[in-house]
Design a protein around this motif. Structure first.
Motif, PDB file in Angstrom:
ATOM      1  N   TYR A 102      12.707  15.777  89.486  1.00 12.98           N
ATOM      2  CA  TYR A 102      11.828  14.591  89.073  1.00 12.98           C
ATOM      3  C   TYR A 102      10.444  14.990  89.148  1.00 12.98           C
ATOM      4  CZ  TYR A 102      16.298  12.200  88.619  1.00 12.98           C
ATOM      5  OH  TYR A 102      17.445  11.817  88.254  1.00 12.98           O
ATOM      6  N   ARG A 110       7.848  11.952  88.713  1.00 10.98           N
ATOM      7  CA  ARG A 110       8.279  10.853  87.990  1.00 10.98           C
ATOM      8  C   ARG A 110       9.196   9.899  88.670  1.00 10.98           C
ATOM      9  NH1 ARG A 110      11.754  13.628  83.468  1.00 10.98           N
ATOM     10  NH2 ARG A 110      11.491  15.311  85.099  1.00 10.98           N
ATOM     11  N   LEU A 146       6.183   3.304  90.772  1.00 17.21           N
ATOM     12  CA  LEU A 146       6.989   2.567  89.824  1.00 17.21           C
ATOM     13  C   LEU A 146       7.066   1.049  90.050  1.00 17.21           C
ATOM     14  CD1 LEU A 146       9.807   5.258  89.111  1.00 17.21           C
ATOM     15  CD2 LEU A 146       7.762   5.011  87.674  1.00 17.21           C
ATOM     16  N   ILE A 168      12.961   0.516  87.548  1.00 18.29           N
ATOM     17  CA  ILE A 168      13.865   1.823  87.133  1.00 18.29           C
ATOM     18  C   ILE A 168      15.021   1.070  86.316  1.00 18.29           C
ATOM     19  CG2 ILE A 168      15.274   3.829  88.018  1.00 18.29           C
ATOM     20  CD1 ILE A 168      13.625   3.872  90.446  1.00 18.29           C
ATOM     21  N   SER A 176      11.717   9.364  80.838  1.00 21.23           N
ATOM     22  CA  SER A 176      10.442   8.585  80.461  1.00 21.23           C
ATOM     23  C   SER A 176       9.811   7.352  81.175  1.00 21.23           C
ATOM     24  CB  SER A 176      10.910   7.979  78.895  1.00 21.23           C
ATOM     25  OG  SER A 176      11.301   9.196  78.025  1.00 21.23           O
ATOM     26  N   ILE A 177       8.754   7.445  81.334  1.00 16.79           N
ATOM     27  CA  ILE A 177       8.079   6.210  81.807  1.00 16.79           C
ATOM     28  C   ILE A 177       7.268   5.635  80.681  1.00 16.79           C
ATOM     29  CG2 ILE A 177       6.200   5.498  83.480  1.00 16.79           C
ATOM     30  CD1 ILE A 177       6.985   7.897  84.794  1.00 16.79           C
ATOM     31  N   ASN A 206       5.124   1.723  83.216  1.00 12.85           N
ATOM     32  CA  ASN A 206       5.603   2.028  84.577  1.00 12.85           C
ATOM     33  C   ASN A 206       6.964   1.530  85.178  1.00 12.85           C
ATOM     34  OD1 ASN A 206       4.229   3.055  86.829  1.00 12.85           O
ATOM     35  ND2 ASN A 206       4.027   1.104  87.992  1.00 12.85           N
ATOM     36  N   LYS A 207       7.727   1.729  84.092  1.00 11.77           N
ATOM     37  CA  LYS A 207       9.130   1.699  84.166  1.00 11.77           C
ATOM     38  C   LYS A 207       9.915   2.964  83.895  1.00 11.77           C
ATOM     39  CE  LYS A 207       9.403  -3.313  82.912  1.00 11.77           C
ATOM     40  NZ  LYS A 207       9.834  -4.238  81.964  1.00 11.77           N
ATOM     41  N   LEU A 208      10.545   3.636  84.887  1.00  5.42           N
ATOM     42  CA  LEU A 208      11.112   4.790  84.531  1.00  5.42           C
ATOM     43  C   LEU A 208      12.614   4.694  84.070  1.00  5.42           C
ATOM     44  CD1 LEU A 208      11.368   8.138  84.930  1.00  5.42           C
ATOM     45  CD2 LEU A 208      12.140   7.387  87.197  1.00  5.42           C
TER      46      LEU A 208
END
Length: 184
Positions: free
Chosen positions: A57, A85, A115, A118, A132-133, A136-138
């Motif tokens: 990550y 990430r 984050l 997720i 991908s983000i 602010n959501k992975l």
């Protein structure tokens, strides 16, 4: 540990995503407990994740590309692209949110570092969003995340000393009913 690794692999194979995720999120806790024999905590969990899983990550942008970002954008954008990430602290926040509340939103978790949430997606040949983000959501592919935990656990097992290996024998194991009846 082998029984847990096997359970995760079976859950991935059977697309039993929630089981795979729950066991995977427990692995860093269990491994950090085995490491020193003392009660685990968020700091130990995060350290184990960073050491054994974090490599998957890290930022995957080459430095020349990052320099272009710095040249044509802001220093904040440059620094954000250099960040991992997924950090051990954010994974611990996910563990707490998912195992205790059944959610992936981590913005209210004390351990949260970067984050807000997720999101997990099933594997797809049509679209790849893993890593991908957005806002602010992975976004993570559930099978890849669980496989990364497995890889970390298998690497960790190879480095165990004799005392740590002895601690592995204290695991809760589901036993055959007739074996239990014979031994009671």
């Amino acid at each position: 540990m082998d029984h847990l690794i096997s359970s995760i692999k079976s859950s991935i194979k059977d697309k039993n995503w929630y089981s795979a995720l729950a066991i995977s999120l427990s692995i860093p806790d269990i491994c950090s407990k085995i490491n020193d024999g003392t009660k685990t905590n968020g700091k130990k969990y995060a350290a184990w994740f960073n050491e054994y899983v974090g490599i998957h990550y890290q930022s995957n942008y080459p430095e020349p590309l990052l320099q272009k970002v710095l040249e044509y954008s802001t220093k904040e954008d440059y620094l954000n692209l250099k960040k991992p990430r997924l950090t051990g602290n954010d994974c611990y926040a996910l563990r707490c949110a998912y195992l205790h509340e059944g959610i992936g939103e981590i913005s209210t978790q004390r351990a949260r570092e970067v984050l807000d949430e997720i999101l997990f997606v099933e594997p797809s040949n049509l679209m790849e969003l893993h890593g991908s983000i957005v806002n602010n959501k992975l976004i993570l592919r559930i099978d890849e995340f669980c496989s990364h935990i497995l890889t970390g656990a298998e690497k960790w097992k190879l480095a165990l000393n004799i005392e740590q290996q002895e601690r592995l024998t204290s695991f809760l194991l589901v036993k055959d009913v007739f074996e239990v009846a014979r031994n009671c």
